[in-house]
Design a protein around this motif. Sequence first.
Motif, PDB file in Angstrom:
ATOM      1  N   LEU A 284       0.815  -1.209   0.000  1.00  0.00           N
ATOM      2  CA  LEU A 284       0.000   0.000   0.000  1.00  0.00           C
ATOM      3  C   LEU A 284       0.850   1.262   0.000  1.00  0.00           C
ATOM      4  O   LEU A 284       0.498   2.257  -0.649  1.00  0.00           O
ATOM      5  CB  LEU A 284      -0.935  -0.003   1.208  1.00  0.00           C
ATOM      6  CG  LEU A 284      -2.018   1.081   1.232  1.00  0.00           C
ATOM      7  CD1 LEU A 284      -2.937   0.939   0.018  1.00  0.00           C
ATOM      8  CD2 LEU A 284      -2.829   0.991   2.518  1.00  0.00           C
ATOM      9  N   SER A 285       1.977   1.244   0.683  1.00  0.00           N
ATOM     10  CA  SER A 285       2.807   2.448   0.770  1.00  0.00           C
ATOM     11  C   SER A 285       3.343   2.870  -0.597  1.00  0.00           C
ATOM     12  O   SER A 285       3.663   4.042  -0.810  1.00  0.00           O
ATOM     13  CB  SER A 285       3.974   2.208   1.725  1.00  0.00           C
ATOM     14  OG  SER A 285       4.813   1.171   1.235  1.00  0.00           O
ATOM     15  N   ALA A 286       3.430   1.920  -1.525  1.00  0.00           N
ATOM     16  CA  ALA A 286       3.965   2.241  -2.838  1.00  0.00           C
ATOM     17  C   ALA A 286       3.045   3.173  -3.624  1.00  0.00           C
ATOM     18  O   ALA A 286       3.475   3.842  -4.562  1.00  0.00           O
ATOM     19  CB  ALA A 286       4.209   0.967  -3.637  1.00  0.00           C
ATOM     20  N   LEU A 287       1.773   3.206  -3.253  1.00  0.00           N
ATOM     21  CA  LEU A 287       0.853   4.116  -3.936  1.00  0.00           C
ATOM     22  C   LEU A 287       1.203   5.563  -3.664  1.00  0.00           C
ATOM     23  O   LEU A 287       1.005   6.436  -4.507  1.00  0.00           O
ATOM     24  CB  LEU A 287      -0.587   3.840  -3.490  1.00  0.00           C
ATOM     25  CG  LEU A 287      -1.231   2.570  -4.044  1.00  0.00           C
ATOM     26  CD1 LEU A 287      -2.572   2.325  -3.352  1.00  0.00           C
ATOM     27  CD2 LEU A 287      -1.424   2.691  -5.553  1.00  0.00           C
ATOM     28  N   THR A 288       1.720   5.833  -2.483  1.00  0.00           N
ATOM     29  CA  THR A 288       2.064   7.202  -2.113  1.00  0.00           C
ATOM     30  C   THR A 288       3.564   7.458  -2.105  1.00  0.00           C
ATOM     31  O   THR A 288       3.979   8.611  -2.012  1.00  0.00           O
ATOM     32  CB  THR A 288       1.503   7.534  -0.719  1.00  0.00           C
ATOM     33  OG1 THR A 288       2.015   6.586   0.234  1.00  0.00           O
ATOM     34  CG2 THR A 288      -0.018   7.467  -0.728  1.00  0.00           C
ATOM     35  N   ASP A 289       4.359   6.393  -2.217  1.00  0.00           N
ATOM     36  CA  ASP A 289       5.816   6.560  -2.210  1.00  0.00           C
ATOM     37  C   ASP A 289       6.447   5.478  -3.080  1.00  0.00           C
ATOM     38  O   ASP A 289       7.004   4.503  -2.587  1.00  0.00           O
ATOM     39  CB  ASP A 289       6.350   6.478  -0.781  1.00  0.00           C
ATOM     40  CG  ASP A 289       7.839   6.774  -0.707  1.00  0.00           C
ATOM     41  OD1 ASP A 289       8.371   7.398  -1.646  1.00  0.00           O
ATOM     42  OD2 ASP A 289       8.476   6.375   0.294  1.00  0.00           O
ATOM     43  N   PRO A 290       6.329   5.620  -4.416  1.00  0.00           N
ATOM     44  CA  PRO A 290       6.826   4.567  -5.311  1.00  0.00           C
ATOM     45  C   PRO A 290       8.356   4.528  -5.362  1.00  0.00           C
ATOM     46  O   PRO A 290       9.008   5.459  -5.827  1.00  0.00           O
ATOM     47  CB  PRO A 290       6.235   4.968  -6.668  1.00  0.00           C
ATOM     48  CG  PRO A 290       6.035   6.448  -6.580  1.00  0.00           C
ATOM     49  CD  PRO A 290       5.717   6.746  -5.151  1.00  0.00           C
ATOM     50  N   ARG A 291       8.928   3.433  -4.864  1.00  0.00           N
ATOM     51  CA  ARG A 291      10.375   3.221  -4.888  1.00  0.00           C
ATOM     52  C   ARG A 291      10.651   1.844  -5.466  1.00  0.00           C
ATOM     53  O   ARG A 291       9.782   0.989  -5.518  1.00  0.00           O
ATOM     54  CB  ARG A 291      10.977   3.332  -3.486  1.00  0.00           C
ATOM     55  CG  ARG A 291      10.856   4.730  -2.883  1.00  0.00           C
ATOM     56  CD  ARG A 291      11.316   4.754  -1.433  1.00  0.00           C
ATOM     57  NE  ARG A 291      11.221   6.076  -0.851  1.00  0.00           N
ATOM     58  CZ  ARG A 291      12.230   6.942  -0.779  1.00  0.00           C
ATOM     59  NH1 ARG A 291      13.425   6.597  -1.261  1.00  0.00           N
ATOM     60  NH2 ARG A 291      12.071   8.111  -0.218  1.00  0.00           N
ATOM     61  N   ALA A 292      11.887   1.618  -5.850  1.00  0.00           N
ATOM     62  CA  ALA A 292      12.251   0.368  -6.511  1.00  0.00           C
ATOM     63  C   ALA A 292      11.933  -0.848  -5.652  1.00  0.00           C
ATOM     64  O   ALA A 292      11.542  -1.897  -6.169  1.00  0.00           O
ATOM     65  CB  ALA A 292      13.734   0.391  -6.886  1.00  0.00           C
ATOM     66  N   ASP A 293      12.083  -0.707  -4.313  1.00  0.00           N
ATOM     67  CA  ASP A 293      11.907  -1.881  -3.456  1.00  0.00           C
ATOM     68  C   ASP A 293      10.454  -2.136  -3.074  1.00  0.00           C
ATOM     69  O   ASP A 293      10.170  -3.123  -2.392  1.00  0.00           O
ATOM     70  CB  ASP A 293      12.768  -1.744  -2.195  1.00  0.00           C
ATOM     71  CG  ASP A 293      12.464  -0.479  -1.411  1.00  0.00           C
ATOM     72  OD1 ASP A 293      11.632   0.316  -1.887  1.00  0.00           O
ATOM     73  OD2 ASP A 293      13.076  -0.275  -0.347  1.00  0.00           O
ATOM     74  N   ASN A 294       9.523  -1.272  -3.459  1.00  0.00           N
ATOM     75  CA  ASN A 294       8.116  -1.563  -3.160  1.00  0.00           C
ATOM     76  C   ASN A 294       7.251  -1.576  -4.420  1.00  0.00           C
ATOM     77  O   ASN A 294       6.046  -1.401  -4.360  1.00  0.00           O
ATOM     78  CB  ASN A 294       7.551  -0.581  -2.129  1.00  0.00           C
ATOM     79  CG  ASN A 294       7.563   0.878  -2.610  1.00  0.00           C
ATOM     80  OD1 ASN A 294       7.707   1.147  -3.794  1.00  0.00           O
ATOM     81  ND2 ASN A 294       7.408   1.796  -1.675  1.00  0.00           N
TER      82      ASN A 294
END
Length: 472
Positions: A284-294
């Motif tokens: 879920l955090s990737a929706l607001t903070d897209p990084r390579a590891d998520n």
Amino acid sequence: MDGWALFLPAEFASRAQFGWTISVHILFASLSVGLAPFIVYFTWKEIRTDDDRFARLRSFWLKVFAAGFVMGTVTGIPMSFQFGTNFPGFSAVAGELIGGPLAFEAKMAFFLEAVFLGVLLFGRERVSDRTYFLSSVLVGFGAWLSGFWILVVNAWMQTPQGFEMITRNGMEVAQLTDPIAAFFTPRLTWMYVHMVNAAVISVALLVAGVAAYIVWKKSDAKAWKTALKIAVVLLIVTAPLQALHGDAYARHVEDTQPQKFAAMEGHYETGPADLHLFAIPTELSALTDPRADNLFAISLPRVGSFLASGGDFDAVVTGLDEYEENPPVALVFWSFRFMVGLGFLFIGLAFWGGYLIYRNRLPDSSRYLKAMIAASPLGFAALLTGWYVTEIGRQPWVIQDVLTTSEAASSTLSSTAATLTLGAFVVVYIGLILAALYVLRWLIEDELRDLGVTASTGDRWHGPLPGVSDDD
């Protein structure tokens, strides 16, 4: 009552209000820009051939153009007031730079478009064919000129030049020193070509969708078969062009606004950059903070560096970690992917239609007609997300490296007033959108009635085309 529990912070509400206002306005503005070449072409063909098909198409889309022009005017005027009510710092600092182009837009473009639109709407039987055609050209030129002057302002905000900062009445303001440099910034050509082509693609999809719907209802509607073919041919040209131009445009963005480019690619650490062809969040955090590891991403190693530099796989791309304050990365990252994904969809639809034209089966493919009906609003969706990348990606700057948005926002506007006016704009503008959709629906239904289509007689009300295979 003025606390955060009930009301949004004034700066955030002001940003949301202006973003909402311009989002709705740009739909109608791009409708005018994109319809302009269709109006000119239909008018020219009607005069040259005296063919009823083009008279019908010219009349229909001219009404749509007029409705869009009215809605564009209504939704655009409040934005100039918002400069003063919500962002007085921006008006005070940049007024000398933006005042001229905005005045030119009104006096050179808006009035030109308005005057000759009246001729187009009411003068077909009152003026000569030459005057009528010239009026269509001037209306189209006015629409494109209007877009030019607006983009002069926005391009200056992205890559400001031709000015110097001076102290006036105890305040640092921008003073115009070189009008040519200020008007013709490095960003202007990139933005203008990309925006005009995006508007043409959006309207081509709309024309194709309306034409497909009418042909689906009335298989022998000759005018609308013609409209469908014209729209598809235009898509074959413009959709691939947008992809090629967008690739080069992205390199320019990396050169002039590396922070925005890093947000577009979700690139945090300075160094060689990968190119994410496909990415979805794994948490879920990737929706607001897209990084390579998520993210689950299909990436091409170092191709981001290759594209950003124009040929060097080892080129260093500045990462977001280098900056103290970044834009809302998720909005920029996902908007960019949504826009690019739709762009490739449009290319696929264009080439599919080209194949059907080659096989002389374009109006007979039930699947293609349904696909174009479904795709008819998607051009505007891509256009909007492209603007979100452009505008949100520039944050925290309202004028790149000169003035931050927080400095531009009003320091006296209360959160109560800002939140209530935001709510009012949302309600009113939703009403305007619904009114515009109602007008379009009414025009389509009126066209179908004129073609003799009813619920009981329509060719496709109860099934697919006679003799048409679903394999088309």
